[in-house]
Motif scaffolding. Structure first.
Motif, PDB file in Angstrom:
ATOM      1  N   UNK A 273      18.782  70.834  22.619  1.00 16.05           N
ATOM      2  CA  UNK A 273      19.577  72.263  22.340  1.00 16.05           C
ATOM      3  C   UNK A 273      20.992  72.365  23.100  1.00 16.05           C
ATOM      4  N   UNK A 274      21.328  71.281  24.014  1.00 15.09           N
ATOM      5  CA  UNK A 274      22.418  71.421  24.670  1.00 15.09           C
ATOM      6  C   UNK A 274      23.760  71.477  23.954  1.00 15.09           C
ATOM      7  N   UNK A 275      24.715  72.221  24.141  1.00 16.03           N
ATOM      8  CA  UNK A 275      26.038  72.324  23.474  1.00 16.03           C
ATOM      9  C   UNK A 275      26.013  73.882  22.937  1.00 16.03           C
TER      10      UNK A 275
ATOM     11  N   UNK B 201      26.806  63.664  37.586  1.00 14.65           N
ATOM     12  CA  UNK B 201      25.602  63.229  37.399  1.00 14.65           C
ATOM     13  C   UNK B 201      25.135  63.831  35.877  1.00 14.65           C
ATOM     14  N   UNK B 202      25.512  64.822  35.462  1.00 14.07           N
ATOM     15  CA  UNK B 202      25.164  65.253  34.082  1.00 14.07           C
ATOM     16  C   UNK B 202      23.950  66.182  34.274  1.00 14.07           C
TER      17      UNK B 202
ATOM     18  N   UNK C 222      20.795  61.133  27.587  1.00 14.19           N
ATOM     19  CA  UNK C 222      21.612  61.362  28.942  1.00 14.19           C
ATOM     20  C   UNK C 222      21.798  62.600  29.145  1.00 14.19           C
ATOM     21  N   UNK C 223      21.587  63.224  30.403  1.00 16.26           N
ATOM     22  CA  UNK C 223      21.729  64.438  30.748  1.00 16.26           C
ATOM     23  C   UNK C 223      23.034  64.986  30.465  1.00 16.26           C
ATOM     24  N   UNK C 224      23.251  66.291  30.169  1.00 16.19           N
ATOM     25  CA  UNK C 224      24.423  66.965  30.164  1.00 16.19           C
ATOM     26  C   UNK C 224      25.302  66.444  28.893  1.00 16.19           C
ATOM     27  N   UNK C 225      26.475  66.543  29.233  1.00  9.92           N
ATOM     28  CA  UNK C 225      27.353  66.201  28.027  1.00  9.92           C
ATOM     29  C   UNK C 225      27.469  64.736  27.688  1.00  9.92           C
TER      30      UNK C 225
ATOM     31  N   UNK D 132      26.432  59.587  33.914  1.00  6.59           N
ATOM     32  CA  UNK D 132      25.537  60.309  34.581  1.00  6.59           C
ATOM     33  C   UNK D 132      24.094  59.633  34.642  1.00  6.59           C
ATOM     34  N   UNK D 133      23.098  60.760  34.814  1.00  7.77           N
ATOM     35  CA  UNK D 133      21.801  60.255  34.565  1.00  7.77           C
ATOM     36  C   UNK D 133      21.200  60.325  33.246  1.00  7.77           C
ATOM     37  N   UNK D 134      20.339  59.214  33.059  1.00 10.61           N
ATOM     38  CA  UNK D 134      19.759  59.176  31.820  1.00 10.61           C
ATOM     39  C   UNK D 134      18.260  59.538  32.104  1.00 10.61           C
ATOM     40  N   UNK D 135      17.611  60.508  31.347  1.00 11.03           N
ATOM     41  CA  UNK D 135      16.220  60.973  31.435  1.00 11.03           C
ATOM     42  C   UNK D 135      15.648  60.316  30.358  1.00 11.03           C
TER      43      UNK D 135
END
Length: 902
Positions: free
Chosen positions: A496-498, A631-632, A834-837, A841-844
């Motif tokens: 759902x991000x963005x 980090x994201x 990838x976290x965030x944008x 950064x971090x890959x979950x």
């Protein structure tokens, strides 16, 4: 002295129009340079251009390379293209199918709707439609003399290079005449009357031009007779010339049906057309082609889309067609043409009307649409490298920009504020004699985007951007020397991000599913604040520390003694800018009193803020991040919440959500809400973040955040979901974090996303719909305890993120693509994002059941060690050695605020 150019053939006419409207010599043609120069000189003297009195929409853009000409025409097909050096004049084509005009064609007078399929003219052909008089059959004894009731037209269709008066006629449609006759079972009697002797037979008197009758009120004309001609042209051009004696009588192809239609039609020769054509009707038609009406209609559609908040694209393709087809001047496309000015004025009107009604979201969208229009106009037309600002006082215009943005941020916006924005925009656009250039365009579009951002701030906050002392709920401050500390987990956005990012969150509505997590067992975001006796001013410090052993990696310090020291708060790159914004949001200094170079002491404001009468009290604020930069994982927003909480606890300001006991429903829309304050800090900082980062770490566990469309100020709801202990245990075993070794560039990607959102393409709309749907699906997976399905949701989410930013945005590093591909194909993970944008950064990732972090590290190490297993990507290896691996566990606690004694 006068100029004279003799045009004796159709080809010469086409060359004169196309080269006469050109701005440079074309070495790709067989017309010599001297004649090209002569045509260009003559064309300029009579004002010949590539577009005149025309409205062209839904066609593939010319981009200035094809040099096609459209004069006195309206072209609105479903899709299509016009080839290189083709000329369309006096055409009015509206159809639900496509039109495709090849290279080097002349098309004149085509009107009405097209019956059946697409309208196609192969390269090198000339097609002209002319109206016939109602009594046209009386003009020739060989024709029936009955008067026509329905309008009739004659269609002249020849090769541009056909010799109309060549004796004897040797070609038809550019092909050998005898071959054409043989190929389709025709004979000369089908083309010429017996009264014309063989020695006098030429295309001039050949009956090859069919009469078409209009069907219905919509002037529908059937051009399917062209199919047989197209077929024979394709045969010849593909080398598939048939040598049989005639057509297949059982053939029911469109070509044969077209031939039958052509044979059955009344056909006229060009010599007969001279007597039958209705020149007065043609003159009336040409003068009535409503190109201006279509421009006004399109602008009305744009106005309706914006004023009614429709999720549709504002289509300015006719503007781009005009610009891309017009003269360049030393590489610069002129942006001061009426067609561009009219479009901007329509957007100005929308902005003004929306402001009057208090619809700030519409004002903001209008500004973004202006920026898109200007940027796209220049990109379609080209740009120069000139500075573009030599005719204006740069310092004065920058001051005016700042003043105009401040006017949009005032508690009450005056109508003059919109006019001020418009005047600055027009000054920028006119700063280089009206021509566009890179620096001017960037400056102007950036300015309009900042104006839109000011409207977004208002839609998020209402009429106030930061707290005033009278709005604060005060409590007792902690003792001088004691330290208020705040710490929080990071967050993983699952889907759902963005959709949470303003203005998307309040224009479309958003939903995000996210988890609060510890990284390697630590709460990685922290802040401290204390009042210090025997000091003065404010000492700000930011620290970046190692996640493994918490050693200091980097730090910045700023000491503030004057109001001017706060002036760079809105520059995200300025030292300690986040801390400055937190102080402003909490009301330490009124926003409108912050002026660059102001040397007024900050101490009086500080004493009031800290609720102390002592003259020797200073304030020390420190933020600490144990996550890598970029980090994201929401570190900036969550850290902002920690900073605000530590300051508020220290000086005695009450905010809801500061480590309160978790409840199922979290209230964040109250003006005294911590999460609302963090959202406002991001608006002050101009990073424009959404609300998911705040709730992701400041509220513990699993959450679904959501916001409704068109509810202003922005209203966000957060619902927490309690997870069964066994599901938490499984998540803790299967959630994997890998740092890509590359920081993400959230603001650059954010700008790209918001620009794409402003255009409202159908792809972007479906992507945002998918993001919101994915958040709900993620919660469903948790409720069902189905982590494998959750992994699929995360992977789809990652693809939607890529689509949102654009595949060329750099949102997906090659190493991330390689790692996800490797672990998915080998069955080690069920999904990841990838976290965030994105961009780094971090890959979950969610490991497959039974797989652990150690298993995944092992296969990646084997891949790095085995050169044969490492695919080469873009000239480099997979880059898997850049990743560092981390434990990830659910944090049921969100923000924790404590007081440490001195």
């Amino acid at each position: 002295p006068g100029s004279f150019v003799h045009l004796g053939t159709t080809k010469e006419l086409m060359e004169f129009i196309t080269f006469g409207a050109a701005d440079r010599i074309d070495s790709r043609t067989d017309l010599n340079e001297r004649m090209q120069q002569r045509y260009q000189h003559f064309g300029r003297s009579i004002g010949l251009t590539r577009r005149a009195n025309s409205f062209v929409s839904r066609l593939t853009p010319d981009c200035g390379n094809h040099g096609n000409i459209v004069l006195n025409s309206v072209l609105m097909p479903k899709c299509g293209s016009i080839g290189r050096r083709s000329v369309l004049e006096h055409c009015h084509i509206e159809c639900d199918s496509g039109i495709n005009i090849g290279d080097g064609c002349i098309v004149s007078g085509v009107r009405g709707s097209v019956k059946g399929g697409s309208f196609r003219v192969p390269s090198g052909m000339c097609l002209q439609l002319l109206p016939l008089r109602q009594s046209w059959k009386q003009s020739d004894p060989s024709l029936n003399d009955t008067t026509e009731v329905t309008p009739s037209f004659v269609c002249i269709y020849l090769r541009v290079e056909d010799g109309i008066k060549d004796l004897p006629a040797n070609t038809l449609f550019g092909l050998n005449l005898q071959y054409v006759l043989q190929r389709y079972g025709l004979n000369e009697a089908d083309l010429w009357d017996e009264s014309i002797p063989s020695s006098k037979r030429m295309l001039w008197n050949a009956k090859i031009n069919p009469v078409l009758s209009a069907n219905g009120d919509g002037m529908e004309l059937d051009y399917s007779f062209l199919d047989w001609i197209d077929c024979i042209l394709k045969d010849c051009h593909s080398g598939g010339v048939r040598t049989d004696s005639g057509p297949d009588l059982n053939d029911t192809s469109p070509a044969m049906l077209g031939l039958k239609q052509w044979k059955d039609a009344t056909r006229l020769s060009i010599s007969q057309i001279r007597k039958c054509a209705d020149s007065e009707a043609e003159a009336r038609y040409r003068s009535s082609i409503p190109s201006k009406m279509f421009e006004e209609r399109r602008l009305s559609e744009v106005t309706e889309i914006l004023m009614n908040r429709k999720h549709e694209s504002c289509n300015f393709d006719y503007v781009f067609d005009f610009v891309s087809s017009s003269f360049f001047s030393k590489g610069a496309a002129y942006i001061c043409w009426d067609v561009v000015r009219n479009a901007l004025q329509a957007l100005d009107t929308v902005a003004s009307q929306a402001l009057t009604k208090g619809h700030f979201d519409i004002v903001g969208r209008s500004f973004l649409t202006m920026a898109s229009l200007i940027s796209d106009t220049v990109s379609k037309g080209g740009s120069s490298d000139a500075d573009g600002m030599e005719n204006v006082d740069k310092r004065k215009i920058k001051e005016s920009m700042k003043e105009s943005i401040a006017g949009l941020q005032a508690p009450q916006i005056s109508q003059d504020a919109i006019n001020f924005i418009i005047s600055i925009r027009n000054l920028l656009l006119a700063s280089h004699g009206g021509s566009s250039n890179i620096k001017m365009t960037v400056e102007c579009c950036d300015f309009l985007e900042r104006a839109a951002s000011a409207m977004t701030e208002r839609c998020v906050s209402g009429n106030t951007n930061a707290k005033k002392p009278s709005m604060l709920v005060r409590t007792s401050p902690i003792p001088i020397g004691a330290t208020a500390t705040a710490s929080a987990p990071a967050r993983i956005d699952l889907a759902g991000g963005w959709s949470d990012t303003p203005p998307i969150s309040f224009e479309h509505g958003g939903a995000v599913a996210c988890l609060a997590v510890l990284v390697d067992g630590k709460r990685p975001l922290r802040a401290q604040c204390r009042m210090v006796k025997g000091s003065s001013g404010i000492k700000l410090r930011t620290e970046s520390r190692s996640l493994s052993d918490e050693t200091l990696l980097a730090s910045t310090e700023v000491t503030m003694h004057t109001l001017g020291d706060l002036a760079d708060y809105c520059n995200p790159m300025a030292d300690c800018a986040l801390l400055k914004c937190a102080l402003i949001q909490l009301g330490m200094v009124p926003l409108d009193s912050i002026v660059e170079d102001d040397t007024s002491s900050i101490q009086l404001h500080l004493n009031t803020f800290c609720q102390t009468d002592l003259d020797d009290v200073g304030l020390e604020i420190t933020s600490q991040s144990f996550l890598p930069t970029g980090s994201g994982m929401g570190s900036s927003s969550i850290l902002g919440g920690c900073i605000i909480s530590a300051i508020a606890k220290c000086v005695g300001i009450e905010l809801t959500g500061m480590g309160d006991t978790p409840t199922e429903q979290v209230e964040i829309n109250d003006s005294n809400s911590l999460i609302h304050a963090v959202l406002m800090v991001e608006q002050l900082l101009t990073t424009g973040g959404g609300w998911q980062d705040n709730i992701g770490g400041l509220v513990g566990g699993l959450k679904l955040g959501s916001s409704d469309a068109h509810v202003l100020p922005l209203q966000t709801k957060v619902q927490r979901f309690e997870l069964p202990p066994q599901l938490i245990d499984e998540l803790n075993q299967r959630l994997i974090l890998a740092f890509s070794g590359k920081p993400r560039l959230a603001k650059n990607i954010l700008q790209n996303v918001l620009r794409r959102w402003a255009r409202r393409s159908s792809d972007i709309m479906s992507t945002v719909d998918g993001l919101v749907k994915g958040a709900l699906e993620a919660i469903t997976c948790f409720k069902a305890g189905d982590l494998d399905s959750l992994g699929l949701v995360m992977s789809r989410y990652w693809q939607l993120k890529i689509a949102m930013a654009g595949t060329q945005s750099g949102v997906e590093p090659a190493s991330v693509r390689s790692l996800l591909g490797l672990l998915s194909s080998t069955g080690y993970i069920v999904g990841g994002t990838l976290c965030g944008a994105g961009g780094g950064g971090f890959l979950a990732m969610l490991a497959s059941k039974g797989k652990t972090l150690s298993d995944i590290e092992a296969i990646v190490e084997r891949c790095n060690a085995d050169e044969l297993a490492c695919r080469v990507l873009d000239g480099n290896t997979m880059g898997l050695d850049s990743f560092s691996w981390h434990m990830c566990t659910i944090s049921e606690d969100g923000l924790v605020v404590e007081v440490l004694a001195a």
